[in-house]
Enzyme design. Sequence first.
Site, PDB file in Angstrom:
ATOM      1  N   HIS A 316       0.841  -1.187   0.000  1.00  0.00           N
ATOM      2  CA  HIS A 316       0.000   0.000   0.000  1.00  0.00           C
ATOM      3  C   HIS A 316       0.877   1.238   0.000  1.00  0.00           C
ATOM      4  O   HIS A 316       1.934   1.275   0.645  1.00  0.00           O
ATOM      5  CB  HIS A 316      -0.931   0.027   1.227  1.00  0.00           C
ATOM      6  CG  HIS A 316      -2.067   0.977   1.106  1.00  0.00           C
ATOM      7  ND1 HIS A 316      -1.934   2.339   1.359  1.00  0.00           N
ATOM      8  CD2 HIS A 316      -3.367   0.800   0.744  1.00  0.00           C
ATOM      9  CE1 HIS A 316      -3.095   2.938   1.171  1.00  0.00           C
ATOM     10  NE2 HIS A 316      -3.984   2.039   0.800  1.00  0.00           N
ATOM     11  N   ASP A 373      -7.891  -3.643  -0.996  1.00  0.00           N
ATOM     12  CA  ASP A 373      -8.422  -3.879  -2.339  1.00  0.00           C
ATOM     13  C   ASP A 373      -8.437  -5.364  -2.671  1.00  0.00           C
ATOM     14  O   ASP A 373      -9.345  -5.845  -3.348  1.00  0.00           O
ATOM     15  CB  ASP A 373      -7.577  -3.123  -3.374  1.00  0.00           C
ATOM     16  CG  ASP A 373      -7.597  -1.631  -3.163  1.00  0.00           C
ATOM     17  OD1 ASP A 373      -8.698  -1.078  -3.009  1.00  0.00           O
ATOM     18  OD2 ASP A 373      -6.523  -1.005  -3.130  1.00  0.00           O
TER      19      ASP A 373
END
Length: 439
Positions: A316, A373
């Site tokens: 991330h 995600d």
Amino acid sequence: MPATNTMPTATTETATLTVGNKTLQLPVIKGTEDEKAIDISKLRGETSYITLDHGYMNTGSCLSSVAFIDGERGILRYRGIPIEQLAEKSTFTETAYLLIYGKLPARDELDQFNHVLTRHSMIHEDMKRFLDGFPSTAHPMSILSAMVCSMSSYYPESLEPHRKDLIGLTISRLLAKMPTIAAFSHKKSVGQPFTYPDNKLSYAANFLHMMFAVPPEDYHVDEDVARALDLLLILHADHEQNCSTSTVRLVGSSQANLFASIAAGICALWGPLHGGANQEVMNMLEMIHEDSDNVDKYVGMAKDKKSNFRLMGFGHRVYKNFDPRAKILKQACDTVLQKLGVHDPLLEIAQKLEEHALRDSYFIEHKLYPNVDFYSGIIYKAIGIPTNMFTVMFAMGRLPGWLAQWKEMSESPNTKIGRPRQIYVGPALHDYVPMEKRG
């Protein structure tokens, strides 16, 4: 309940900047969590210089009390409350209230809030005709952004920026109608009749009902699936000054109405580098599946520095160790897959990739853990939400954060119309050349 505070703490510390023969003492301010910033508000006025910061990576655009992120320590808090506690104990509508109004609601406040959201969940019947104008190939995000912006036509009083008395009602209308518009956009794409809201159902359950119910048969919402969706919405509700949130604030700073500001945020979210990331995860899984489910091949490519392949849904940009939302979703993901007993080759590939990431030394050393995600895409896939609706789901979740940030921006005495500067690097001054003299 701690008081909401959007004022920074003044410090005795200053930063010294020397420009030519001039030296400035720039004030340093400190936030609630000891974040420090150098205030350059007077830099251009006193020196004619500006700062250059591509992508605003080191630039604070506002003071905000909505959310706090510490990427190094894997921390996300809404109004000071850890995301882990909200995920365990709260609901999406309660979390929305917290973000928008700055405090956890009392029982009667939450009951009234839920009542208003239920009462405003239907859209004007004329708006359904807009959907007839979209081709069946229209992406649901294009429909969602257009429909949200068009809502300003049905509530013209909301165009008046000084009608503060209507902000609460406009906020409720957006929260209430977003799931209906989202579900209708899906029904349009698959050619099914629209399913109207059911006032007996919760926010998440009502959306699932509108998405999947059809006239010939009864549809019963699975409680575990509804809870998983509610959890997903909570975890996506705000994430500080990301691209779409900054867009909502920038558009709102011009005193554009709330519907237009949110529609702009939806468009910003649509990009694959932002809200489209979970859709990219599914596209990657499709690619691996079409290559004989060769997970080991793609894991090897991801570890090869000479390869351009990148595993989507791992690591991330903000969280340097782990995404706290992913930790929460992993458990929900396991529960949903076990409950539904779904046998899908893409989900099996995803589980194999997850195993690699959690035990492979390369992934551990490079801190390439599955992110929000990755798990959100798996859950959406498992409960039957099509890939082209993934970003719409993100928009539904992020809506309370957009609303909270817009409200905070509109109420702040520090707000000015957004107007970033630039450094011009084009041609220097030269004369216009008549057509007949151009080579």
